[in-house]
Design an enzyme around this catalytic site. Structure first.
Site, PDB file in Angstrom:
ATOM      1  N   GLY A 156      37.897  40.290  36.278  1.00  0.00           N
ATOM      2  CA  GLY A 156      37.082  41.217  37.049  1.00  0.00           C
ATOM      3  C   GLY A 156      37.403  41.232  38.522  1.00  0.00           C
ATOM      4  CB  CYS A 157      35.486  42.701  41.346  1.00  0.00           C
ATOM      5  SG  CYS A 157      35.205  44.351  40.655  1.00  0.00           S
ATOM      6  CG  ASN A 158      35.816  37.061  39.829  1.00  0.00           C
ATOM      7  OD1 ASN A 158      35.189  37.851  39.142  1.00  0.00           O
ATOM      8  ND2 ASN A 158      36.492  36.055  39.307  1.00  0.00           N
TER       9      ASN A 158
END
Length: 370
Positions: A156-158
């Site tokens: 994901g975005c991390n």
């Protein structure tokens, strides 16, 4: 009885001095997007969305434009809903193209070439493919097939900072050798159309983009970029389902879910991980001059800013990237980093904090110094 020098905590006779640890430097950065961009109003009109609540979500998102690759139209001019198989094919096509351009820009910025890359880490969460992006990119770019490679999929975005951690470690263990990390997110290949607010929020937020960094370690490197000093991570286990992919059985595709409370959850935990990151270097928060935070959305940025006591000027790159590109998922923070470099305001000795947030729910941070 004779005690050894180790037990006395004294240097052993003829002991050699231990060399100071080599820090990896960010030697170059590059970004790429898909060709077409649209305002939020244009997207609403192209999809003939008239629901006032959904239009309000789009128009109050603090996003001006996003790069998107929209689905084709039918005979009546309506945008068709692409099957999951077509979305996966779209992801492959867009992600490889953007990644190649971002990687080329990053090695150009580092004064190197594609043939110099000896380690390639590829990050994506907007599609699944095997073989992974790394193999497809190495073949398409004509890179050395002996290049070491890793694919980080689905974090994901991390994930950009998770991958940067591993890539920086490889570079540190292989001084002088070039490592590249690229985040390629074809968000146009991860959408669902229905009349719910859940999908409206997701569809109003994300855009297509890729970002890459070239890394080197060793005393002889001429890189002028910042040193990567350390990382700190925190998983908010109570919010493990707050950001996730679900399988939509009605539409036969994956559908991304964002809990409405996620901005407040992330904001409430931001201080803990940042202070742990800085304490490892003996730094107060006031010593950080540059803050490069994931453009997760207006509410997320505001929550992090307030909880960390930052000014709007501190997060100007983050809000600027959100306005011009939307949420670019894992590579967003590198678009902000590139903007900071263009300002030419970072001075030797300055410290910077990189921060990403995503599923887990996770906050990832890194400390750098010019």
């Amino acid at each position: 009885m004779t005690l050894s020098p180790e037990l006395l905590d004294l240097p052993a006779p003829h002991a050699q001095a231990v060399a100071p640890p080599r820090h990896t430097r960010i030697a170059g950065v590059g970004t790429a997007v898909t060709p077409e961009s649209y305002t939020q109003r244009e997207v609403l009109d192209l999809f003939r969305i008239t629901d006032p609540k959904i239009r309000s979500v789009f128009l109050n998102s603090a996003i001006t434009r996003r790069h998107l690759t929209l689905p084709p139209v039918d005979a009546d001019g309506n945008r068709v809903s692409e099957p999951q198989g077509e979305l996966l094919a779209k992801h492959t096509r867009l992600a490889v193209d953007m990644a190649l351009r971002a990687i080329q820009s990053s090695v150009d910025d580092a004064g190197a070439g594609l043939d110099d890359i000896e380690y390639l880490c590829c990050v994506t969460s907007t599609g699944f493919l095997t073989p992974g992006l790394s193999a497809l990119i190495i073949r398409a770019a004509g890179m050395d097939p002996s290049c070491h490679r890793v694919d980080v999929v689905g974090m994901g975005c991390n994930a950009g900072l998770n991958a940067l951690n591993g890539t920086a470690a490889w570079a540190r263990g292989n001084p002088g050798r070039l490592a590249v990390m690229v985040c390629a997110e074809a968000c146009s290949a991860a959408y669902t159309f229905d009349s719910t607010m859940r999908t409206a929020v997701v569809n109003s937020l994300f855009g297509d983009g890729a970002a890459a960094v070239a890394l080197r370690a060793g005393d002889h490197t001429q890189a002028a970029g910042p040193r990567v000093l350390g990382f700190a991570s925190h998983i908010i286990t109570d919010a493990i389902g707050a950001m996730r992919y679900d399988w939509d059985t009605d539409q036969n595709r994956f559908s991304f879910f964002l809990d409405p409370d996620i901005p407040y959850v992330v904001g409430a935990h931001a201080e803990r991980v940042v202070d742990r990151l800085l304490s490892g270097a003996g730094l107060p928060r006031s010593a950080v001059r540059h803050w490069l935070i994931h453009s997760g959305g207006k509410k997320v940025i505001d929550a992090v800013r307030v909880n960390l006591g930052l000014t709007r000027h501190d997060v100007r790159h983050t809000t600027g990237v959100l306005a011009d590109y939307g949420n670019l998922s894992s590579g967003s923070f590198l678009f902000s980093y590139e903007r900071l470099l263009r300002e030419q305001v970072a001075e030797p000795g300055d410290h910077g904090v990189l921060m990403t947030m995503g599923p887990g729910s996770t906050i990832e941070t890194a400390l750098v110094q010019w």
